[in-house]
Design a protein around this motif. Structure first.
Motif, PDB file in Angstrom:
ATOM      1  N   LYS A 113      39.084  38.601  26.326  1.00  0.00           N
ATOM      2  CA  LYS A 113      38.110  39.613  26.729  1.00  0.00           C
ATOM      3  C   LYS A 113      38.798  40.959  26.937  1.00  0.00           C
ATOM      4  O   LYS A 113      39.964  41.028  27.307  1.00  0.00           O
ATOM      5  CB  LYS A 113      37.401  39.208  28.021  1.00  0.00           C
ATOM      6  N   THR A 114      38.060  42.021  26.730  1.00  0.00           N
ATOM      7  CA  THR A 114      38.577  43.378  26.929  1.00  0.00           C
ATOM      8  C   THR A 114      37.869  44.053  28.100  1.00  0.00           C
ATOM      9  O   THR A 114      37.680  45.265  28.100  1.00  0.00           O
ATOM     10  CB  THR A 114      38.410  44.212  25.642  1.00  0.00           C
ATOM     11  N   ASP A 115      37.500  43.280  29.100  1.00  0.00           N
ATOM     12  CA  ASP A 115      36.713  43.782  30.217  1.00  0.00           C
ATOM     13  C   ASP A 115      37.467  44.776  31.098  1.00  0.00           C
ATOM     14  O   ASP A 115      36.853  45.505  31.875  1.00  0.00           O
ATOM     15  CB  ASP A 115      36.188  42.628  31.067  1.00  0.00           C
ATOM     16  N   LEU A 116      38.765  44.870  30.967  1.00  0.00           N
ATOM     17  CA  LEU A 116      39.544  45.818  31.770  1.00  0.00           C
ATOM     18  C   LEU A 116      39.795  47.144  31.051  1.00  0.00           C
ATOM     19  O   LEU A 116      40.337  48.065  31.648  1.00  0.00           O
ATOM     20  CB  LEU A 116      40.888  45.199  32.151  1.00  0.00           C
TER      21      LEU A 116
ATOM     22  N   GLN B 175      41.336  33.115  38.545  1.00  0.00           N
ATOM     23  CA  GLN B 175      39.949  33.512  38.792  1.00  0.00           C
ATOM     24  C   GLN B 175      39.455  34.494  37.742  1.00  0.00           C
ATOM     25  O   GLN B 175      38.343  34.359  37.241  1.00  0.00           O
ATOM     26  CB  GLN B 175      39.819  34.118  40.190  1.00  0.00           C
ATOM     27  N   HIS B 176      40.258  35.495  37.420  1.00  0.00           N
ATOM     28  CA  HIS B 176      39.829  36.509  36.455  1.00  0.00           C
ATOM     29  C   HIS B 176      39.569  35.902  35.076  1.00  0.00           C
ATOM     30  O   HIS B 176      38.598  36.264  34.408  1.00  0.00           O
ATOM     31  CB  HIS B 176      40.868  37.630  36.339  1.00  0.00           C
ATOM     32  N   LEU B 177      40.421  35.002  34.658  1.00  0.00           N
ATOM     33  CA  LEU B 177      40.273  34.401  33.329  1.00  0.00           C
ATOM     34  C   LEU B 177      39.431  33.130  33.337  1.00  0.00           C
ATOM     35  O   LEU B 177      39.154  32.573  32.274  1.00  0.00           O
ATOM     36  CB  LEU B 177      41.657  34.091  32.741  1.00  0.00           C
ATOM     37  N   GLY B 178      39.020  32.679  34.511  1.00  0.00           N
ATOM     38  CA  GLY B 178      38.206  31.468  34.588  1.00  0.00           C
ATOM     39  C   GLY B 178      38.970  30.238  34.113  1.00  0.00           C
ATOM     40  O   GLY B 178      38.404  29.360  33.471  1.00  0.00           O
ATOM     41  N   LEU B 179      40.234  30.159  34.443  1.00  0.00           N
ATOM     42  CA  LEU B 179      41.080  29.084  33.928  1.00  0.00           C
ATOM     43  C   LEU B 179      40.893  27.753  34.635  1.00  0.00           C
ATOM     44  O   LEU B 179      41.451  26.753  34.203  1.00  0.00           O
ATOM     45  CB  LEU B 179      42.554  29.512  33.988  1.00  0.00           C
ATOM     46  N   ASN B 180      40.122  27.716  35.703  1.00  0.00           N
ATOM     47  CA  ASN B 180      39.874  26.448  36.383  1.00  0.00           C
ATOM     48  C   ASN B 180      38.736  25.665  35.738  1.00  0.00           C
ATOM     49  O   ASN B 180      38.445  24.549  36.125  1.00  0.00           O
ATOM     50  CB  ASN B 180      39.573  26.673  37.864  1.00  0.00           C
ATOM     51  N   LYS B 181      38.084  26.269  34.756  1.00  0.00           N
ATOM     52  CA  LYS B 181      37.004  25.589  34.038  1.00  0.00           C
ATOM     53  C   LYS B 181      37.618  24.764  32.904  1.00  0.00           C
ATOM     54  O   LYS B 181      38.635  25.141  32.344  1.00  0.00           O
ATOM     55  CB  LYS B 181      36.041  26.617  33.437  1.00  0.00           C
ATOM     56  N   PRO B 182      36.978  23.675  32.532  1.00  0.00           N
ATOM     57  CA  PRO B 182      37.505  22.853  31.432  1.00  0.00           C
ATOM     58  C   PRO B 182      37.179  23.475  30.070  1.00  0.00           C
ATOM     59  O   PRO B 182      36.294  23.024  29.356  1.00  0.00           O
ATOM     60  CB  PRO B 182      36.796  21.512  31.632  1.00  0.00           C
ATOM     61  N   ILE B 183      37.888  24.543  29.702  1.00  0.00           N
ATOM     62  CA  ILE B 183      37.572  25.281  28.471  1.00  0.00           C
ATOM     63  C   ILE B 183      38.565  25.020  27.359  1.00  0.00           C
ATOM     64  O   ILE B 183      38.427  25.554  26.271  1.00  0.00           O
ATOM     65  CB  ILE B 183      37.521  26.799  28.753  1.00  0.00           C
TER      66      ILE B 183
ATOM     67  N   LYS C 284      41.341  52.836  31.118  1.00  0.00           N
ATOM     68  CA  LYS C 284      41.172  54.193  30.566  1.00  0.00           C
ATOM     69  C   LYS C 284      40.870  55.192  31.676  1.00  0.00           C
ATOM     70  O   LYS C 284      41.444  56.279  31.717  1.00  0.00           O
ATOM     71  CB  LYS C 284      40.046  54.218  29.534  1.00  0.00           C
ATOM     72  N   SER C 285      39.970  54.817  32.564  1.00  0.00           N
ATOM     73  CA  SER C 285      39.599  55.721  33.665  1.00  0.00           C
ATOM     74  C   SER C 285      40.783  55.990  34.576  1.00  0.00           C
ATOM     75  O   SER C 285      41.017  57.128  34.994  1.00  0.00           O
ATOM     76  CB  SER C 285      38.461  55.123  34.479  1.00  0.00           C
TER      77      SER C 285
ATOM     78  N   LEU D 147      51.553  52.576  32.811  1.00  0.00           N
ATOM     79  CA  LEU D 147      50.589  51.533  32.485  1.00  0.00           C
ATOM     80  C   LEU D 147      50.814  50.291  33.354  1.00  0.00           C
ATOM     81  O   LEU D 147      49.871  49.699  33.866  1.00  0.00           O
ATOM     82  CB  LEU D 147      50.689  51.165  31.003  1.00  0.00           C
ATOM     83  N   SER D 148      52.064  49.941  33.572  1.00  0.00           N
ATOM     84  CA  SER D 148      52.403  48.805  34.423  1.00  0.00           C
ATOM     85  C   SER D 148      51.926  49.042  35.853  1.00  0.00           C
ATOM     86  O   SER D 148      51.340  48.152  36.482  1.00  0.00           O
ATOM     87  CB  SER D 148      53.911  48.562  34.399  1.00  0.00           C
ATOM     88  N   ASP D 149      52.154  50.235  36.374  1.00  0.00           N
ATOM     89  CA  ASP D 149      51.725  50.561  37.742  1.00  0.00           C
ATOM     90  C   ASP D 149      50.211  50.470  37.884  1.00  0.00           C
ATOM     91  O   ASP D 149      49.700  49.879  38.847  1.00  0.00           O
ATOM     92  CB  ASP D 149      52.193  51.958  38.135  1.00  0.00           C
ATOM     93  N   VAL D 150      49.481  51.058  36.936  1.00  0.00           N
ATOM     94  CA  VAL D 150      48.022  51.053  37.001  1.00  0.00           C
ATOM     95  C   VAL D 150      47.485  49.631  36.868  1.00  0.00           C
ATOM     96  O   VAL D 150      46.571  49.235  37.588  1.00  0.00           O
ATOM     97  CB  VAL D 150      47.428  51.979  35.911  1.00  0.00           C
ATOM     98  N   LEU D 151      48.050  48.858  35.974  1.00  0.00           N
ATOM     99  CA  LEU D 151      47.608  47.477  35.792  1.00  0.00           C
ATOM    100  C   LEU D 151      47.778  46.679  37.073  1.00  0.00           C
ATOM    101  O   LEU D 151      46.881  45.924  37.469  1.00  0.00           O
ATOM    102  CB  LEU D 151      48.393  46.823  34.655  1.00  0.00           C
ATOM    103  N   GLN D 152      48.892  46.859  37.756  1.00  0.00           N
ATOM    104  CA  GLN D 152      49.127  46.134  39.002  1.00  0.00           C
ATOM    105  C   GLN D 152      48.169  46.570  40.105  1.00  0.00           C
ATOM    106  O   GLN D 152      47.851  45.789  41.003  1.00  0.00           O
ATOM    107  CB  GLN D 152      50.579  46.323  39.449  1.00  0.00           C
ATOM    108  N   GLN D 153      47.690  47.811  40.051  1.00  0.00           N
ATOM    109  CA  GLN D 153      46.714  48.281  41.036  1.00  0.00           C
ATOM    110  C   GLN D 153      45.322  47.722  40.755  1.00  0.00           C
ATOM    111  O   GLN D 153      44.563  47.427  41.673  1.00  0.00           O
ATOM    112  CB  GLN D 153      46.662  49.799  41.043  1.00  0.00           C
ATOM    113  N   LEU D 154      44.977  47.580  39.469  1.00  0.00           N
ATOM    114  CA  LEU D 154      43.627  47.164  39.085  1.00  0.00           C
ATOM    115  C   LEU D 154      43.419  45.653  39.082  1.00  0.00           C
ATOM    116  O   LEU D 154      42.302  45.182  39.282  1.00  0.00           O
ATOM    117  CB  LEU D 154      43.286  47.690  37.687  1.00  0.00           C
ATOM    118  N   VAL D 155      44.476  44.905  38.833  1.00  0.00           N
ATOM    119  CA  VAL D 155      44.332  43.468  38.613  1.00  0.00           C
ATOM    120  C   VAL D 155      45.148  42.696  39.648  1.00  0.00           C
ATOM    121  O   VAL D 155      46.294  43.040  39.914  1.00  0.00           O
ATOM    122  CB  VAL D 155      44.811  43.094  37.190  1.00  0.00           C
ATOM    123  N   ASP D 156      44.543  41.658  40.179  1.00  0.00           N
ATOM    124  CA  ASP D 156      45.257  40.758  41.070  1.00  0.00           C
ATOM    125  C   ASP D 156      46.112  39.844  40.197  1.00  0.00           C
ATOM    126  O   ASP D 156      45.593  38.954  39.517  1.00  0.00           O
ATOM    127  CB  ASP D 156      44.266  39.940  41.898  1.00  0.00           C
TER     128      ASP D 156
END
Length: 83
Positions: free
Chosen positions: A71-74, A39-47, A79-80, A22-31
């Protein structure tokens, strides 16, 4: 560091997939660089003002990405990749 030196996943015995895989796959899919996470979490916005009133747990993410870390967008990509 631009990339993490290691990624540790602990499902506390509830996982159905090997944690190392799971760790290997996560590192391949996510920067996982600081920029990629921001960028992925939109943390630069004032939220964050929303979290100061009643926290963030259990709230539905807003259309503008508020509480984006819930979010569960990943899920489908993971799964794939693990199938």
């Amino acid at each position: 560091m631009s990339k993490p030196l290691s990624v540790y996943i602990d499902t506390h015995g509830t996982g159905k997939v090997d944690e190392a895989r799971l760790s290997d796959v996560l590192q391949q899919l996510v920067d996982l660089s600081p920029r990629g996470i921001r960028q992925h979490l939109g943390l630069n916005k004032p939220i964050y003002a929303r979290t100061s009133a009643h926290g963030h747990f259990g709230r539905t993410p807003d259309a503008d990405g508020g509480f984006s870390w819930e979010k569960t967008d990943l899920a489908d990509s993971l799964k794939s990749a693990l199938a």
